[in-house]
Design an enzyme around this catalytic site. Sequence first.
Site, PDB file in Angstrom:
ATOM      1  N   VAL A 258       1.834   6.502   7.330  1.00  0.00           N
ATOM      2  CA  VAL A 258       0.501   7.026   7.594  1.00  0.00           C
ATOM      3  C   VAL A 258       0.006   7.862   6.402  1.00  0.00           C
ATOM      4  O   VAL A 258      -0.855   7.435   5.636  1.00  0.00           O
ATOM      5  CB  VAL A 258       0.497   7.869   8.889  1.00  0.00           C
ATOM      6  N   CYS A 259       0.597   9.023   6.247  1.00  0.00           N
ATOM      7  CA  CYS A 259       0.079   9.991   5.286  1.00  0.00           C
ATOM      8  C   CYS A 259       0.286   9.530   3.849  1.00  0.00           C
ATOM      9  O   CYS A 259      -0.431   9.956   2.945  1.00  0.00           O
ATOM     10  CB  CYS A 259       0.743  11.343   5.520  1.00  0.00           C
ATOM     11  N   VAL A 260       1.275   8.661   3.621  1.00  0.00           N
ATOM     12  CA  VAL A 260       1.493   8.092   2.296  1.00  0.00           C
ATOM     13  C   VAL A 260       0.759   6.764   2.166  1.00  0.00           C
ATOM     14  O   VAL A 260      -0.014   6.558   1.225  1.00  0.00           O
ATOM     15  CB  VAL A 260       3.004   7.888   2.027  1.00  0.00           C
TER      16      VAL A 260
ATOM     17  N   VAL B  32       4.002  11.342   7.332  1.00  0.00           N
ATOM     18  CA  VAL B  32       5.039  10.341   7.371  1.00  0.00           C
ATOM     19  C   VAL B  32       4.626   9.141   6.527  1.00  0.00           C
ATOM     20  O   VAL B  32       3.446   8.920   6.298  1.00  0.00           O
ATOM     21  CB  VAL B  32       5.331   9.886   8.823  1.00  0.00           C
TER      22      VAL B  32
END
Lengths: 210, 209
Positions: free
Chosen positions: B119-121, B116
């Site tokens: 977070v992951c980006v 998401v």
Amino acid sequence: MSHINPNDTTMLLIDHQSGLFQLVKDIPVPDLRRNAIALAKVATLLKMPVITSASVPDGPNGPLIPEIHQAAPHAQYVGRKGEINVWDSPDFVKAVEAIGRKTLILAGTLTSVCMAFPSISAVAAGYKVYAVVDASGNSSVMGTDLTIARIVQAGVIPIDTLAVISELQQTWNRPDAMKFADIYADNAMPHYRLLIESYDKAQAVQKTKS
Amino acid sequence: MNKTFKYNRLSKDDAALLLVDHQAGLISLVQDFSPNEFKNNVLALTACGKYFKLPTILTTSFEDGPNGPLVPEIKAMHPDAPYIARPGNINAWDNEDFVRAIKKTGRKQLIIAGVVTEVCVAFPALSAIEEGYEVFVVTDASGTFNEVTRDAAWFRMQSAGVQMMSWFGVACELHRDWRNDIEGLGALFSSYLPNYRNLMTSYFAINKK
């Protein structure tokens, strides 16, 4: 206005499954979950029979969300062999007939399918059917809008969770009134809890003043 | 206008594409785009990586759990890309194999999208900025729970110096000039922009007359 008679009503909670819930886009999933649990709770409070079912729960549709049977431990689960319309399952219809009540409160995910199909079938079979739209979830708002039009045309009564609970409750002048208040405040309308808390605090402040 | 501003354009010779955690389970959490729209955007960006021959790196977070497997079309378009299945690092930049794969490309511009967004980006984007990379986040190929969390992530990244783009913006900036390959770019757009496809269909029909 004819009230929903709790003593002549069976509640059907269809396909509230963890996988299908992922497809819901017409209502926030936390709201849908709370409404479905509220229905299960009010059925328990009123000792109303509940039948649940799931559509291919071993596949991507996933299992029933456990909260339903937790909130309605008396609920009877009827598995089916693949039928999309739960009313096409002879076991399910048999279970409804065995209870013998002529009014059905029904919610199902997805709305266009799992709620609409059995609602219409049950009306055709002579039942009075209340379809709880906000305790059913759908993949689009457009789908829900046209489904409501369709079920109304077929004679189903569309209703929301709050109205179902209130109509079953009928009056605050009853010994279990606060149990209804809890269902509203914990599930159907979390903001009601805030009102109750504010009211209680104001009362407490008044008491310390006097 | 800020006189010191320098327009750092994306260059297909200096950019690498990082696709972070486009996993079946995580994508189910995305609520800031419709499901069809989001998947289309992700695959469009994936196709940009292939079309512009960008070094592309794929990574997943805890893919044996509920986060689920990488969307198979991404792997299919980049069968030979480094694929780092992170056993636990939430920030991909905390994974040595991932950072090593990026350094190996020698590229200084990183195009990042993932799920998401906050977070992951955001985590690897901020880490990459810290390490001196130029970072371009593809907003419409990154998804999250709702618009509030998305906006917070965008503000956070932007204030750290990340450039926010769309996949279409990335494609056009990389391509620079239609004349570099009219048919190739047209094919890319017509595959992922149905409206553009319609324009082309109408245009070609009129020209045939």
